[in-house]
Design a protein around this motif. Structure first.
Motif: not given
Length: 249
Positions: A16-17, A21-25, A37-41, A48-49
């Protein structure tokens, strides 16, 4: 690198990490600003926030034990740049390889500007207080050797700090083998008196000192001091490569 890290968050693994990163974050702030930008529920994003905000508070408080407990031990190196101002580079010398049978002879601690040496029969007990001053410890093979020896003789030391055992992150970026080999690969030179010495020489010098040879102790102290000073040089030279390797994994 710590502010690029998510694997200390419960439920976040390396896969997931890498996806984050791959999503540009990359940084915590970017995650808070770019969650779309990240496709998670969404429920996972919220958790996470919340954990990022908690991590930020602990970082602001310089709470090394929070990250020491949360980060996998092999990833403590990620905290180096943010805790390097409270780092102790340490190394021990012993009478042999077994904590059950052998004894510590010397402990060297270097804080980046001053090295201190603790010698059995002189001031070895004083290193207990010295270790307590630091939030981050750096060693080479310390997880398997130095720390078990110290805990065996000084169980009151809890080692709640972050601990970077350089042997492991160095292997990931192509620097295998022992400390002396890695020093040579990085162009780090030893003094003429200690060049070529190893742990067996350290045992021999201590035995000579016990027989009354004070010069043997002086050489042993010099050998140990070069070990700890060189640890700082090594991590300063290689930390950018460790970060690059992690982000590209």
């Amino acid at each position: 690198m710590l502010k690029n890290t998510y694997i200390h968050i419960p439920g976040v693994g390396k896969a997931l990490e890498q996806k984050i990163w791959a999503s540009g974050i990359h940084t915590w702030d970017e995650f808070l600003e770019m969650t779309d930008n990240i496709s998670i529920p969404s429920s996972r994003k919220t958790r996470i926030c919340d954990e990022i905000k908690l991590s930020s508070r602990h970082l602001a408080a310089r709470d090394c034990s929070f990250f020491s407990q949360r980060l996998p031990s092999a990833e403590h190196w990620r905290a180096y740049s943010l805790f390097s101002d409270s780092a102790a580079f340490f190394d021990i010398e012993t009478t042999g390889l077994s904590p059950a049978r052998d004894r510590i002879t010397i402990v060297g601690i270097y804080n980046g500007s001053e090295s201190k040496t603790y010698v059995r029969g002189i001031n070895l007990d004083d290193m207990v207080e010295e270790f307590s001053k630091y939030r981050l410890l750096v060693s080479f093979n310390g997880a398997r050797f130095d720390i078990p020896f110290i805990k065996s003789e000084f169980p009151e030391i809890e080692f709640k700090q972050l601990h970077i055992d350089l042997m492991y992150p160095l292997r990931r970026i192509g620097y295998g083998g022992g400390l002396k080999k890695i020093e040579k690969l990085l162009g780090i030179c030893r003094s003429e008196e200690t060049d070529g010495m190893d742990g067996f020489d350290a045992v021999r010098l201590w035995r000579q000192y016990e027989k009354g040879d004070k010069e043997a102790l002086n050489l042993l102290v010099k050998y140990n001091r070069e070990d700890i000073v060189n640890l700082k040089t090594i991590i300063e030279l290689t930390y950018p490569k460790m970060v690059e390797k992690a982000l590209k994994a």
